[in-house]
Write an enzyme that holds these catalytic residues in place. Sequence first.
Site, mmCIF file in Angstrom:
data_model
loop_
_atom_site.group_PDB
_atom_site.id
_atom_site.type_symbol
_atom_site.label_atom_id
_atom_site.label_comp_id
_atom_site.label_asym_id
_atom_site.label_seq_id
_atom_site.Cartn_x
_atom_site.Cartn_y
_atom_site.Cartn_z
ATOM 1 N N CYS A 6 2.399 0.969 -8.496
ATOM 2 C CA CYS A 6 3.410 1.865 -7.631
ATOM 3 C C CYS A 6 4.525 1.826 -8.829
ATOM 4 O O CYS A 6 5.795 2.283 -8.379
ATOM 5 C CB CYS A 6 3.556 0.373 -6.424
ATOM 6 S SG CYS A 6 3.599 -0.798 -6.880
ATOM 7 N N GLY A 41 0.522 -0.722 -0.210
ATOM 8 C CA GLY A 41 -0.281 0.044 -0.156
ATOM 9 C C GLY A 41 1.294 0.911 -0.119
ATOM 10 O O GLY A 41 1.883 1.085 -0.565
ATOM 11 N N SER A 42 0.034 2.068 0.529
ATOM 12 C CA SER A 42 1.004 3.769 0.487
ATOM 13 C C SER A 42 2.035 3.721 1.677
ATOM 14 O O SER A 42 2.751 3.209 2.628
ATOM 15 C CB SER A 42 -0.339 4.599 0.863
ATOM 16 O OG SER A 42 -0.239 4.625 2.154
ATOM 17 N N GLU A 65 5.732 -3.294 0.625
ATOM 18 C CA GLU A 65 5.944 -3.033 -0.917
ATOM 19 C C GLU A 65 5.524 -1.999 -0.747
ATOM 20 O O GLU A 65 3.683 -2.215 -0.601
ATOM 21 C CB GLU A 65 5.132 -4.729 -1.639
ATOM 22 C CG GLU A 65 5.757 -5.428 -1.002
ATOM 23 C CD GLU A 65 7.216 -5.665 -2.012
ATOM 24 O OE1 GLU A 65 7.524 -4.448 -2.370
ATOM 25 O OE2 GLU A 65 8.303 -6.433 -1.333
ATOM 26 N N VAL A 75 0.722 4.512 5.254
ATOM 27 C CA VAL A 75 0.246 3.561 5.723
ATOM 28 C C VAL A 75 1.892 2.281 6.065
ATOM 29 O O VAL A 75 1.763 2.495 7.198
ATOM 30 C CB VAL A 75 -1.122 2.791 5.260
ATOM 31 C CG1 VAL A 75 -1.388 2.214 6.400
ATOM 32 C CG2 VAL A 75 -2.198 3.713 4.975
ATOM 33 N N GLY A 76 2.416 2.176 5.081
ATOM 34 C CA GLY A 76 2.749 1.934 5.979
ATOM 35 C C GLY A 76 4.131 2.136 6.880
ATOM 36 O O GLY A 76 4.849 1.024 7.324
#
Length: 485
Positions: A287, A231-232, A253, A235-236
């Site tokens: 991405c 994800g982003s 990732e 948030v990561g």
Amino acid sequence: MSHFTDLAHQYIDGEWKPGSGSWDIIDFNPYTGEKLASITIATAGEVDLAYRAAERAQAAWAETNPYTRRLVFERALRIVEDREAEISETIVAELGGTRLKAAFELHLAKEFLREAVQLALRPEGRILPSPVDGKENRVYRVPVGVVGVISPFNFPFLLSIKSVAPALALGNAVVLKPHQNTPICGGTLVAKVLEEAGLLAGLLNVVVTDIAEIGDALLTHPVPKVISFTGSDRVGRHVATVCAQNFKQAVLELGGNSALIVLDDADVDYAVDAAVFSRFVHQGQVCMAANRVLVDRSVETEFTEKFVAKVKTLSVGDPADPATHIGPLINSQQAEAVSSLVDQAVAAGATALLHGTVDGNLVSPSVLTGFAPDSPLLGQEIFGPVALIVPFDGEEEAVRIANDTPYGLSGAVHTGDVERGVRIAKRIHTGMIHINDGTVHDEPIVPFGGEKRSGIGRLNGESMVEAFTTQKWISIQHGRSRFPF
């Protein structure tokens, strides 16, 4: 199987049932706005039930002969092959993927299922020498236990399978939380395929829920040892922080801001084709997309004219129409965000060679150039059909501009001299980079992942063994040790 309502449930310990939350996640078709399904969300209590079911089922699964475990993935592969048309329809409807994109996603999903079959047999033990007489050192590769998987909305079927299947093949159990916008493709459809393939109850659980309901319960729960998150980076960062506080491994990732570099000796027509695909595949919601196209000034005019001309030929519209290149963005927030980025860039002095328009969730392509070197747009990920063309003078400047971003996921270099391309590629701070090709690639056995804000850890091939197993040292003293007291 394409019937959405059949899959609009939680899947916990082998049972399909509604969540016990007080509200529903509504699954919309982003092109038509049609309501596909509503799913009553899972609570933190159901997350606990899912993890406990996984924990109970995992011990016997880890003891199962890996030759037996891999049969599940052989059957899952056949099911996906048999239902390819149906699954493709589901991808088109739930996430607005074009026919081409659905085929691309399914092709890779099948490749990763084939690799999962191999992975079951991949872990190897070792015997290491000891400085102590009579001692034998054995190093075992064992499953970590339970893995939490959080998947995104852009390639949900593929990116759920990509972590779920290897984790299971290696003897773990899994709790999967799909993105709220793609609960079927990213969650319950994956569970259905594996259930039909004979995966025992409890080994894969799917919780369709929202952070507003469960907070960090997926991450802080004591059962999972590894969290695989796609994800982003925003948030990561949170996922990594919470995992570290709770002594869990995080495989992250995250986003990218890839540069596709066109050198002065590149095949311009070919570079244009690679750049257009790399930027606009799946509406730019990738991405690895070529966010920035860096072009040597000596070929800038020719490249830009041909690039804009090709982008103008892309058809924007109904993703179910095989002629469509660009379908809808996943939701109206994304469509508005992308559109306002373009407006801000133009207001700040950028030139719009093409200025996209918005119609519902459909956003037509924009091509921008003429940025100030410190333009914030050049440093961020744009998850939509917006190409940035940045001229440079010579290799040194190309490398400097390519590296001037907090991300490092993918990239490409176009040149008539392959080894020149490799020399430049080595200097780009990125996890993956391709000579004379696009930026969007994934293969079952290469180490896939990023540097900087683009993530931590790698997936695919050997990296899956690294991510989803741990090492255990068992020593045997065949003689007798001497103790000093």
